[in-house]
Write a protein that holds these residues in place. Structure first.
Motif, PDB file in Angstrom:
ATOM      1  N   GLU A 135       0.857  -1.231   0.080  1.00  0.00           N
ATOM      2  CA  GLU A 135       0.020  -0.018  -0.020  1.00  0.00           C
ATOM      3  C   GLU A 135       1.045   1.323   0.171  1.00  0.00           C
ATOM      4  O   GLU A 135       1.934   1.290   0.756  1.00  0.00           O
ATOM      5  N   PHE A 136       0.561   2.293  -0.787  1.00  0.00           N
ATOM      6  CA  PHE A 136       1.323   3.393  -0.973  1.00  0.00           C
ATOM      7  C   PHE A 136       0.418   4.545  -0.515  1.00  0.00           C
ATOM      8  O   PHE A 136      -0.605   4.598  -1.069  1.00  0.00           O
ATOM      9  N   ARG A 137       0.719   5.447   0.265  1.00  0.00           N
ATOM     10  CA  ARG A 137       0.038   6.428   0.806  1.00  0.00           C
ATOM     11  C   ARG A 137       0.801   7.766   0.592  1.00  0.00           C
ATOM     12  O   ARG A 137       1.900   8.113   1.200  1.00  0.00           O
ATOM     13  N   TYR A 138       0.305   8.894  -0.196  1.00  0.00           N
ATOM     14  CA  TYR A 138       1.106   9.986  -0.371  1.00  0.00           C
ATOM     15  C   TYR A 138       0.398  11.127   0.354  1.00  0.00           C
ATOM     16  O   TYR A 138      -0.816  11.353  -0.079  1.00  0.00           O
ATOM     17  N   SER A 139       1.024  11.861   1.056  1.00  0.00           N
ATOM     18  CA  SER A 139       0.129  12.650   1.850  1.00  0.00           C
ATOM     19  C   SER A 139       1.172  14.219   1.885  1.00  0.00           C
ATOM     20  O   SER A 139       2.199  14.130   1.386  1.00  0.00           O
ATOM     21  N   GLU A 140       0.699  15.209   2.254  1.00  0.00           N
ATOM     22  CA  GLU A 140       1.126  16.413   2.411  1.00  0.00           C
ATOM     23  C   GLU A 140       1.614  16.884   0.932  1.00  0.00           C
ATOM     24  O   GLU A 140       2.674  17.582   0.859  1.00  0.00           O
ATOM     25  N   LEU A 141       0.951  16.441  -0.305  1.00  0.00           N
ATOM     26  CA  LEU A 141       1.486  16.570  -1.579  1.00  0.00           C
ATOM     27  C   LEU A 141       1.052  18.229  -1.898  1.00  0.00           C
ATOM     28  O   LEU A 141       0.125  18.792  -1.526  1.00  0.00           O
ATOM     29  N   LYS A 142       2.251  18.865  -2.360  1.00  0.00           N
ATOM     30  CA  LYS A 142       2.193  20.116  -2.915  1.00  0.00           C
ATOM     31  C   LYS A 142       2.636  20.106  -4.294  1.00  0.00           C
ATOM     32  O   LYS A 142       3.907  19.909  -4.553  1.00  0.00           O
ATOM     33  N   ALA A 143       2.011  20.737  -5.104  1.00  0.00           N
ATOM     34  CA  ALA A 143       2.389  20.871  -6.518  1.00  0.00           C
ATOM     35  C   ALA A 143       2.380  22.588  -6.901  1.00  0.00           C
ATOM     36  O   ALA A 143       1.130  23.318  -6.404  1.00  0.00           O
ATOM     37  N   GLN A 144       3.508  23.035  -7.352  1.00  0.00           N
ATOM     38  CA  GLN A 144       3.451  24.561  -8.029  1.00  0.00           C
ATOM     39  C   GLN A 144       4.184  24.727  -9.310  1.00  0.00           C
ATOM     40  O   GLN A 144       4.800  24.116  -9.620  1.00  0.00           O
ATOM     41  N   SER A 145       3.496  25.593 -10.205  1.00  0.00           N
ATOM     42  CA  SER A 145       3.674  25.918 -11.477  1.00  0.00           C
ATOM     43  C   SER A 145       3.131  27.437 -11.553  1.00  0.00           C
ATOM     44  O   SER A 145       2.476  28.114 -10.753  1.00  0.00           O
ATOM     45  N   ALA A 192       1.063  28.208 -13.627  1.00  0.00           N
ATOM     46  CA  ALA A 192      -0.317  28.099 -13.818  1.00  0.00           C
ATOM     47  C   ALA A 192      -1.203  27.910 -12.658  1.00  0.00           C
ATOM     48  O   ALA A 192      -2.491  28.280 -12.703  1.00  0.00           O
ATOM     49  N   LEU A 193      -0.498  26.927 -11.760  1.00  0.00           N
ATOM     50  CA  LEU A 193      -1.376  26.684 -10.603  1.00  0.00           C
ATOM     51  C   LEU A 193      -0.723  26.254  -9.465  1.00  0.00           C
ATOM     52  O   LEU A 193       0.468  26.060  -9.453  1.00  0.00           O
ATOM     53  N   SER A 194      -1.364  26.196  -8.357  1.00  0.00           N
ATOM     54  CA  SER A 194      -0.861  25.421  -7.103  1.00  0.00           C
ATOM     55  C   SER A 194      -1.934  24.334  -6.517  1.00  0.00           C
ATOM     56  O   SER A 194      -3.096  24.557  -6.786  1.00  0.00           O
ATOM     57  N   ALA A 195      -1.445  23.298  -6.123  1.00  0.00           N
ATOM     58  CA  ALA A 195      -2.426  22.199  -5.593  1.00  0.00           C
ATOM     59  C   ALA A 195      -1.803  21.515  -4.418  1.00  0.00           C
ATOM     60  O   ALA A 195      -0.604  21.416  -4.212  1.00  0.00           O
ATOM     61  N   SER A 196      -2.639  20.952  -3.697  1.00  0.00           N
ATOM     62  CA  SER A 196      -2.166  20.015  -2.513  1.00  0.00           C
ATOM     63  C   SER A 196      -3.179  19.134  -2.399  1.00  0.00           C
ATOM     64  O   SER A 196      -4.325  19.142  -2.705  1.00  0.00           O
ATOM     65  N   GLY A 197      -3.051  17.996  -1.727  1.00  0.00           N
ATOM     66  CA  GLY A 197      -3.783  16.902  -1.488  1.00  0.00           C
ATOM     67  C   GLY A 197      -3.233  15.612  -1.010  1.00  0.00           C
ATOM     68  O   GLY A 197      -2.033  15.455  -0.378  1.00  0.00           O
TER      69      GLY A 197
END
Length: 459
Positions: free
Chosen positions: A331-341, A343-348
């Motif tokens: 099982e893989f769990r990805y947390s505190e994900l943050k993406a920036q560019s 055009a946008l920023s995202a977290s999840g």
């Protein structure tokens, strides 16, 4: 000069005669090939609870006494198979009629997750009590283990080939090891070197164009919480190409880029097999730049999930990935994900298990537009990115009031109302609105490479 030559020839002759006598004596003590095959099969079954068939068995006394067994097959629904096994002993142990193996070499070994589960179940149910960890280690004292063309078949029926060699010390613990994935497109190699007499090893891993080095320790403490055996490691991944890393183990990744960070490994149990079953890892990573290869986040938001094809170039991508062996897969769990560019920023957060994706993200469009909720589902091969039902309904209302920004605001509000009616806090999963900024009517869709149509195995 001639006298010295005569003496030398005499000594040499005596030595040859002595070796001949020892060889004849040793050969007389050795069982016939058929008898050796019968003894080996019986000993294997008594020790493991599993029957085995041996194609051929033959002895060799030069340069070292050795036993070669070919076409080894265990009698299981999913058998363990070895094309050739060569056991090399010592002359001293043979002359004392207590043969001891100093090297074991396996060629063409086939192991699968199912075959090992059957093997361990048979051993547990057999009359012979399982060896405690230290007793198992003693059986490997001063032994060199070599394997070539070892094929491991995982629960997805994906075959991975390994080669390597391991030297065990006087206490049965590895003193050094060198393990490789010979058919990987980029170098994949792990080396272990024991640090003195402690159960501590330096770990050097070359994989996916980068390194993953550090140190590992093993403790054996009877009565310890979680099990007497405790394996821990602290590693530092540097410049690991994420897509190449996944491809090394015949997987696929939705993210591309070179990542660095820190990794912690922990496993506990009463026996060696327990360490594998309880293995957990945690890696904090960051990649800059990076790319989401399977969908265009900006386009998905501006079209409320109607269009997702494309890729999302990112200035930076970071988070935590944790792995856990569940017995039914990793099982893989990805947390505190943050993406920036630009055009946008995202977290999840995302959960990946047996190839299926589950997760959610909050996406901010350029210039501080509020976080738009996005649900992630599908598989690694075919990920699905879509706003929730409430977000879609809210987006329709927002678009009628104010195109562009109203769509995003409406989606966020609609999702919040949906969660409130479900009895959840509206801000439980999505991030708070970003600070106000100069809003744009629409965000320019990010461009990138189209998704790779090639299919491959996935968890």
């Amino acid at each position: 000069m001639s006298r010295l030559r005569v003496v030398w020839l005499g000594v040499a002759g005596c030595a040859v005669a002595a070796l001949a006598v020892l060889a004849v004596a040793a050969w007389a003590w050795l069982p016939s090939q058929q008898e050796a095959a019968t003894r080996l099969a019986q000993a294997f079954e008594e020790r493991t609870g599993t029957e085995v068939t041996l194609g051929s068995v033959r002895w060799s006394l030069w340069p070292s006494p050795s036993l070669v067994v070919e076409n080894v097959v265990t009698r299981q629904d999913n058998p363990i198979v070895a094309d050739r096994v060569r056991l090399v002993g010592t002359w001293s142990s043979l002359l004392h009629r207590q043969p001891r193996v100093k090297e074991a070499r396996f060629d063409g070994l086939l192991l699968s997750r199912d075959s090992l589960r059957e093997f361990m179940a048979a051993r547990t149910s057999s009359d012979a009590a399982p060896d405690p960890p230290l007793e198992t280690a003693r059986m490997l004292r001063d032994v060199r283990l070599v394997f070539d063309d070892l094929t491991w078949v995982d629960r997805r029926h994906v075959e991975l080939t390994y080669s390597g060699d391991i030297d065990f010390g006087a206490d049965g613990m590895p003193s050094r090891a060198d393990i490789r994935r010979p058919d990987a497109k980029t170098q994949a190699r792990m080396r272990l070197a024991r640090q003195g007499d402690d159960t501590r090893w330096k770990v050097d891993i070359d994989v996916a164009g980068g390194t993953w080095n550090g140190e590992a320790t093993l403790k054996d403490e009877p009565g310890a919480k979680g099990g007497r055996l405790q394996l821990q490691a602290a590693l530092t991944p540097r410049d690991i190409e994420v897509e190449a890393l996944a491809a090394t183990f015949k997987r696929r990744s939705v993210v591309a880029g070179r990542a660095s960070g820190t990794t912690k490994v922990d496993a506990r149990g009463e026996r060696w097999a327990d360490l594998i079953r309880s293995l957990r890892t945690q890696t904090r990573f960051a990649a800059a730049p990076a790319r989401i290869t399977r969908f265009d986040l900006s386009r998905a938001i501006t079209t409320v999930g109607a269009e997702t094809a494309g890729a999302t170039p990112l200035d930076r991508f970071s988070g935590i990935v944790e792995t856990r062996n569940t017995g039914r897969g990793i099982e893989f769990r990805y947390s505190e994900l943050k993406a920036q560019s630009g055009a946008l920023s995202a977290s999840g957060q995302i959960r990946l298990f047996n190839g299926k994706l589950e997760g959610d993200m909050a996406v901010d469009l350029v210039d501080g537009v509020v976080g738009v909720p996005v649900v992630i589902s599908g598989t690694v091969q075919e990920p699905v990115l879509s706003p929730s039902a409430g977000a879609v309904a809210g987006a329709a209302v927002g678009s009628a009031v104010l195109p562009g920004v109203g769509t995003a605001l409406g989606a966020r509000l609609g999702h919040s109302i949906e969660r409130l009616l479900d009895g959840e806090s509206p801000g439980a999963q999505t991030q708070a609105p970003a600070k106000a900024g100069a809003a744009k009517a629409t965000a320019k869709p990010a461009t990138g490479e189209p998704p790779n149509p090639e299919r491959g195995p996935s968890r």
